[in-house]
Design an enzyme around this catalytic site. Structure first.
Site, PDB file in Angstrom:
ATOM      1  CG  HIS A  39     -29.232 -33.897 125.017  1.00 23.58           C
ATOM      2  ND1 HIS A  39     -30.269 -34.393 125.653  1.00 23.58           N
ATOM      3  CD2 HIS A  39     -28.902 -34.570 123.998  1.00 23.58           C
ATOM      4  CE1 HIS A  39     -30.736 -35.593 124.988  1.00 23.58           C
ATOM      5  NE2 HIS A  39     -29.709 -35.675 123.937  1.00 23.58           N
ATOM      6  CD  GLU A 121     -31.752 -32.828 128.485  1.00 19.89           C
ATOM      7  OE1 GLU A 121     -31.099 -32.141 128.056  1.00 19.89           O
ATOM      8  OE2 GLU A 121     -32.110 -33.799 128.031  1.00 19.89           O
TER       9      GLU A 121
END
Length: 284
Positions: A39, A121
């Site tokens: 991530h 994101e």
């Protein structure tokens, strides 16, 4: 059947000494591959399914970690599960992956890519969330093109990436490409794996009927693209306490590699879990 081990830094911590020791233990126990997730950025309220992710979870960069792990080991293959490929520029990524492969003498061979599931994101790196699938397709094509290209250079003209006469050296270790597996729990991911991937690594939260349908979709998509479905690898998550019967059932479904996580966080207990697994399946 081959067996991999996943190292989740939010759960196990970011200690370099512990990571290196864990990787050496996995190699000693006979595990085939060492996998790290990715991530790039989290944020308050980020959710995957019903699970809200604490924004302070410490995800280290997987490729940097794999280069580090390569220096601490000798045999174990290096992998991701998954690398968020639409959030990386493929020209830079081709260089980084080839570098890790060279430094590890040809062990960066279980790369699994996905498209990500957190809109914030994608926004953080300037990617339109709705286009991430198409961007991933182009990125995979660019990676392969650059690795295979010679001194005369290669060109690409796509929706997201475009260049002419580009040369990328050095190549992967004694190879002109690296295997690219496709991860994800969607039918779109299954089709991508069949059309472009060297394997499929679906997520764990799928019902049996949907899982079987997606693997068949991988194979059908490969055949439609003129590729041999029998050459594709099929990776699945398993549990550290799984039985021999369970693995045999997965093998009957076409699975070629099972990736497990240690349930424990303390080194002594991790050693107990990994050695028990290795003994149960005769890995050593």
């Amino acid at each position: 059947m081959r067996f991999g081990i996943s190292y989740n830094t939010p759960y196990y911590g970011t200690s370099p000494d512990r990571m290196a020791a864990f990787a050496r233990l996995a190699e000693e126990c006979g595990f085939d591959s060492f996998h790290l997730p990715e991530h790039i950025a989290l944020y308050p309220g980020a959710t995957i399914g019903p699970y809200e992710m604490p924004p302070s979870l410490p995800y280290l960069d997987p490729l940097d970690c794999l280069a580090f792990v390569a220096s601490a080991t000798e045999r174990i293959l290096l992998g991701t599960g998954v690398l968020l490929v639409p959030y990386h520029h493929p020209v830079i990524l081709a260089k980084r992956l080839a570098t890790v492969d060279i430094l590890s003498k040809g062990r960066m061979r279980v790369l699994t890519v996905g498209v990500g599931s957190l809109p914030g994101e994608a926004a953080a790196v300037g990617v339109d969330f709705a286009t991430r699938g198409r961007r991933a397709d182009e990125a995979i094509d660019v990676l392969r093109l650059l690795w295979a290209g010679g001194e005369e250079g290669v060109g690409f003209s796509g929706e997201f990436f475009s260049f002419e006469n580009l040369v990328s050296f050095p190549k992967p270790y004694e190879a002109t490409s690296l295997p690219i597996h496709v991860g994800g729990s969607s039918r779109a991911a299954a089709r991508r794996a069949g059309r472009r991937g060297d394997g499929f690594f679906p997520g764990g939260a799928l019902l049996p009927d949907e899982r079987a349908l997606q693997w068949e979709l991988v194979r059908e998509s490969a055949a439609e693209a003129g590729r041999d479905p029998d050459l594709l690898e099929y990776t699945r998550f398993g549990s550290i306490d799984m039985s021999v019967d369970r693995v045999e059932a997965m093998a009957a479904q076409g699975v070629t590699r099972v990736v497990v996580n240690a349930g424990a966080t303390e080194p002594d207990e991790q050693r107990r879990e990994l050695t028990a697994f290795a003994d149960r399946f005769g890995l050593r």
